[in-house]
Design an enzyme around this catalytic site. Structure first.
Site, PDB file in Angstrom:
ATOM      1  N   VAL A   7       3.467  18.107  -2.890  1.00  0.00           N
ATOM      2  CA  VAL A   7       2.041  17.838  -2.697  1.00  0.00           C
ATOM      3  C   VAL A   7       1.239  18.595  -3.748  1.00  0.00           C
ATOM      4  O   VAL A   7       1.147  19.829  -3.707  1.00  0.00           O
ATOM      5  CB  VAL A   7       1.577  18.253  -1.287  1.00  0.00           C
ATOM      6  CG1 VAL A   7       0.117  17.861  -1.075  1.00  0.00           C
ATOM      7  CG2 VAL A   7       2.468  17.623  -0.221  1.00  0.00           C
ATOM      8  N   GLY A   8       0.665  17.859  -4.694  1.00  0.00           N
ATOM      9  CA  GLY A   8      -0.200  18.452  -5.698  1.00  0.00           C
ATOM     10  C   GLY A   8      -1.657  18.183  -5.378  1.00  0.00           C
ATOM     11  O   GLY A   8      -1.983  17.463  -4.428  1.00  0.00           O
ATOM     12  N   THR A  10      -3.677  16.382  -7.055  1.00  0.00           N
ATOM     13  CA  THR A  10      -4.045  15.010  -7.412  1.00  0.00           C
ATOM     14  C   THR A  10      -3.138  13.979  -6.755  1.00  0.00           C
ATOM     15  O   THR A  10      -3.616  12.954  -6.259  1.00  0.00           O
ATOM     16  CB  THR A  10      -4.007  14.834  -8.944  1.00  0.00           C
ATOM     17  OG1 THR A  10      -4.861  15.810  -9.551  1.00  0.00           O
ATOM     18  CG2 THR A  10      -4.483  13.444  -9.339  1.00  0.00           C
ATOM     19  N   ASN A  11      -1.823  14.224  -6.762  1.00  0.00           N
ATOM     20  CA  ASN A  11      -0.856  13.258  -6.229  1.00  0.00           C
ATOM     21  C   ASN A  11       0.161  13.933  -5.325  1.00  0.00           C
ATOM     22  O   ASN A  11       0.418  15.135  -5.434  1.00  0.00           O
ATOM     23  CB  ASN A  11      -0.094  12.561  -7.373  1.00  0.00           C
ATOM     24  CG  ASN A  11      -0.982  11.644  -8.189  1.00  0.00           C
ATOM     25  OD1 ASN A  11      -1.600  10.732  -7.653  1.00  0.00           O
ATOM     26  ND2 ASN A  11      -1.053  11.880  -9.489  1.00  0.00           N
ATOM     27  N   ILE A  12       0.743  13.114  -4.440  1.00  0.00           N
ATOM     28  CA  ILE A  12       1.904  13.526  -3.649  1.00  0.00           C
ATOM     29  C   ILE A  12       3.083  12.684  -4.108  1.00  0.00           C
ATOM     30  O   ILE A  12       2.980  11.456  -4.190  1.00  0.00           O
ATOM     31  CB  ILE A  12       1.683  13.311  -2.144  1.00  0.00           C
ATOM     32  CG1 ILE A  12       0.459  14.086  -1.655  1.00  0.00           C
ATOM     33  CG2 ILE A  12       2.932  13.731  -1.353  1.00  0.00           C
ATOM     34  CD1 ILE A  12       0.108  13.819  -0.207  1.00  0.00           C
ATOM     35  N   ALA A 109       3.083  27.445  -4.462  1.00  0.00           N
ATOM     36  CA  ALA A 109       4.410  26.884  -4.198  1.00  0.00           C
ATOM     37  C   ALA A 109       4.943  26.118  -5.395  1.00  0.00           C
ATOM     38  O   ALA A 109       6.134  26.199  -5.720  1.00  0.00           O
ATOM     39  CB  ALA A 109       4.350  25.978  -2.973  1.00  0.00           C
ATOM     40  N   ASP A 110       4.069  25.366  -6.075  1.00  0.00           N
ATOM     41  CA  ASP A 110       4.530  24.569  -7.216  1.00  0.00           C
ATOM     42  C   ASP A 110       5.064  25.458  -8.327  1.00  0.00           C
ATOM     43  O   ASP A 110       6.102  25.162  -8.939  1.00  0.00           O
ATOM     44  CB  ASP A 110       3.405  23.665  -7.728  1.00  0.00           C
ATOM     45  CG  ASP A 110       2.110  24.417  -8.027  1.00  0.00           C
ATOM     46  OD1 ASP A 110       1.942  25.574  -7.560  1.00  0.00           O
ATOM     47  OD2 ASP A 110       1.240  23.840  -8.712  1.00  0.00           O
ATOM     48  N   THR A 133      -3.463  19.248 -12.350  1.00  0.00           N
ATOM     49  CA  THR A 133      -4.915  19.368 -12.245  1.00  0.00           C
ATOM     50  C   THR A 133      -5.369  20.597 -13.024  1.00  0.00           C
ATOM     51  O   THR A 133      -6.366  20.570 -13.744  1.00  0.00           O
ATOM     52  CB  THR A 133      -5.330  19.469 -10.770  1.00  0.00           C
ATOM     53  OG1 THR A 133      -4.799  18.338 -10.064  1.00  0.00           O
ATOM     54  CG2 THR A 133      -6.840  19.469 -10.641  1.00  0.00           C
TER      55      THR A 133
END
Length: 260
Positions: A7-8, A10-12, A109-110, A133
C-alpha cells in the site's frame, strides 16, 4: 501461495507469489474510503480471469504507509480469504535488522521492506532509491543495517507544485525531453521538460555522489519504483534497476514467518 499487498500513497499493488516467483500482480489507486467489499469485487474478478482460485492463497502480508487503508484490507483478507493477514513491521513480522537512526520506529514500512530485499539480492553497501509519491534514498550497509537516508519530493509532486503556483504554465507529461537534446529550451514546454526531468536527474546524481562520499566505501545504487526504468535510461548512476524490489521484500518477510 502468498498474496502480498503493498500500500503506497498513490497505488496499492496486490501480487500473487509462489515461493519467491511473482505469478501475477494487480494495481489499484489508493483510496482509504474503499470498502473490503469493493476490493473483493475488483480483486476476485481479476484473479478468476487469470485462472487463480482464491483458495490457493494461504498467506496474506500487508505493508502500508497509509494507516487508514489497513482496516478494510484486513477485513478483505478475513472475509473473502478466511485468513488473518500478517502486517509488515508488527509481530510476528519483525524487520530483523538494525536501524541505526534517531527514531527507528518512524522508519516507513516501504523503506524497511526495500532494505531487506536489497540486502538479500545485492550484498554489499547499498543506496536504495525509490521513486514514489516521495523519492527516498536509503543507505543499507554490508551487514544489512539501515543507516539512514533522504526524503525528497517526488517528481510528480514537484511538477504539480510548479503548475499550481504558476498560472500560465501548462501541465506536461513526466518524460525525457524528446524534441531537443539541448538543455537550453527555446519554448515554454521544452524549458519545463528540461527543468523538471534533467533537474531531477541532476538532483538525484548530486545527492547520490554526496552520500557515496559520506559512506566512504563503494556503494552500489539500486533503483525501484514506477519511474526507475525511465530515469535508468538516462543516467549511469544506477547499478541495478529492480521494479519488483518492494514486492520481493514482502515475499522474503513472509518466508521468514513460515520458517518460524
Amino acid at each position: 501461495m502468498l498474496l502480498a499487498v503493498d500500500v503506497g500513497n498513490t497505488n496499492i499493488v496486490f501480487a500473487l507469489f509462489e515461493g519467491r516467483e511473482i505469478k501475477s500482480r494487480w494495481r489499484v489507486a489508493t483510496d482509504p474510503r474503499r470498502t473490503a467489499d469493493e476490493y473483493a469485487v475488483w480483486l476476485l474478478q481479476l484473479m478468476q480471469l487469470q485462472g487463480f482460485d482464491p483458495k490457493v492463497v494461504k498467506q496474506i502480508l500487508i505493508s502500508t504507509v497509509v494507516p487508514r487503508a489497513l482496516h478494510n484490507l484486513s477485513v478483505l483478507a478475513q472475509k473473502y480469504f478466511g485468513l488473518d493477514p500478517l502486517i509488515a513491521g508488527q509481530p510476528p513480522v519483525e524487520w530483523g535488522f538494525e536501524a541505526d537512526v534517531d527514531e527507528p520506529r518512524s522508519l516507513g514500512a516501504d523503506r524497511a521492506v526495500n532494505a531487506i530485499a536489497a540486502h538479500a539480492k545485492y550484498p554489499g553497501d547499498l543506496i536504495v532509491v525509490d521513486f514514489g509519491t516521495a523519492t527516498t534514498f536509503d543507505v543499507v550497509d554490508f551487514n544489512g543495517a539501515y543507516k539512514g537516508g533522504i526524503i525528497a519530493p517526488g517528481i510528480n509532486l514537484s511538477l504539480d507544485a510548479l503548475v499550481n503556483a504558476a498560472a500560465k504554465l501548462p501541465r506536461i507529461a513526466i518524460e525525457a525531453p524528446t524534441r531537443t537534446k539541448s538543455v537550453i529550451g527555446r519554448n515554454t514546454e521544452d524549458q519545463m521538460h528540461i527543468g523538471v526531468f534533467w533537474g531531477y536527474v541532476a538532483m538525484m546524481e548530486g545527492l547520490i555522489a554526496r552520500m557515496r562520499a559520506e559512506i566512504g566505501r563503494p556503494a552500489k545504487v539500486v533503483a525501484t519504483g514506477g519511474l526507475a526504468v525511465l530515469f535508468g535510461d538516462h543516467t549511469d548512476i544506477f547499478d541495478h534497476v529492480d521494479t519488483d524490489l518492494t514486492l520481493d521484500g514482502l515475499a522474503i518477510l513472509a518466508e521468514r514467518v513460515t520458517v518460524q
